[in-house]
Design an enzyme around this catalytic site. Sequence first.
Site, PDB file in Angstrom:
ATOM      1  N   GLY A   1       0.819  -1.208   0.000  1.00 48.88           N
ATOM      2  CA  GLY A   1       0.000   0.000   0.000  1.00 48.88           C
ATOM      3  C   GLY A   1       0.847   1.250   0.000  1.00 48.88           C
ATOM      4  CG  ASP A   2      -0.131   4.277   2.847  1.00 46.30           C
ATOM      5  OD1 ASP A   2      -0.267   3.137   3.319  1.00 46.30           O
ATOM      6  OD2 ASP A   2      -0.554   5.297   3.422  1.00 46.30           O
TER       7      ASP A   2
END
Length: 187
Positions: free
Chosen positions: A48-49
Site C-alpha cells: 500500500g503506502d
Amino acid sequence: ALLFIDLDRFKYVNDSFGHRAGDILLQTVAARLRDCVRETDTVCRHAGDEYVIVLSALRDPAEAAIVAGKVLATFDEPFPLENQEVRISASVGISVYPEDGQTTEDLIRNADAAMYHSKKNGRNRYEFFTPELTAPVAERLVLANQLRRAIERNQLALHYQPQFDTAGNTLLGAEALVRWHHDEHGL
C-alpha cells in the site's frame, strides 16, 4: 536498522485525485526516499503506502535517527500532482538489529509497532522500537482468545440495567449489558 515508513492520510489523496494520481505520488515518494540513503542501503515498497528502508553497516543506532530525519524532511516539500501541489507527511518506526529482532520478520513487526506509536503521538515523526510497544498488542490478543473461549463456555450473561429519571422518578428505559463470568477475575 530497519525503518518502517507509512504515509499519513494517503487515503485522502486517492479519494481526492484518484488511484492513478496516488500511484504517481507513491513513485515520487520512492524516488525521494532513495535520495535519503546510501547506495548500500535498500528502499522498497512494502505494501500500500508503506515503505521499508534497510540501513546496512551502521556504526551507531543514532545514524538511523539521522536518516529518519532526512526522510521526514523530504516531505517538507510539496509533491507535484495533477497540475497541483499536494502536501503529505509520513510516520516512521525504527528497529535495530540485533537488539530489536534477529529476523527480518521481527524487525519489520517491531518497526511497524514503533511507526504506529509515532502516528499515535502526532504523526510526521519517528520513534524507535521499545519492548513496551508490543505489550498492549499481546494483551489484546490474549483477551480476544479468552473472550472466544468465554463464548464457547457460556460464560457471558445478559443483564438489564434500568435507567431512571431521578427528578420524576420514572423509568426511561434499560441498558443491555453483557457480563463476563471470568474464571480468574470473576464477574
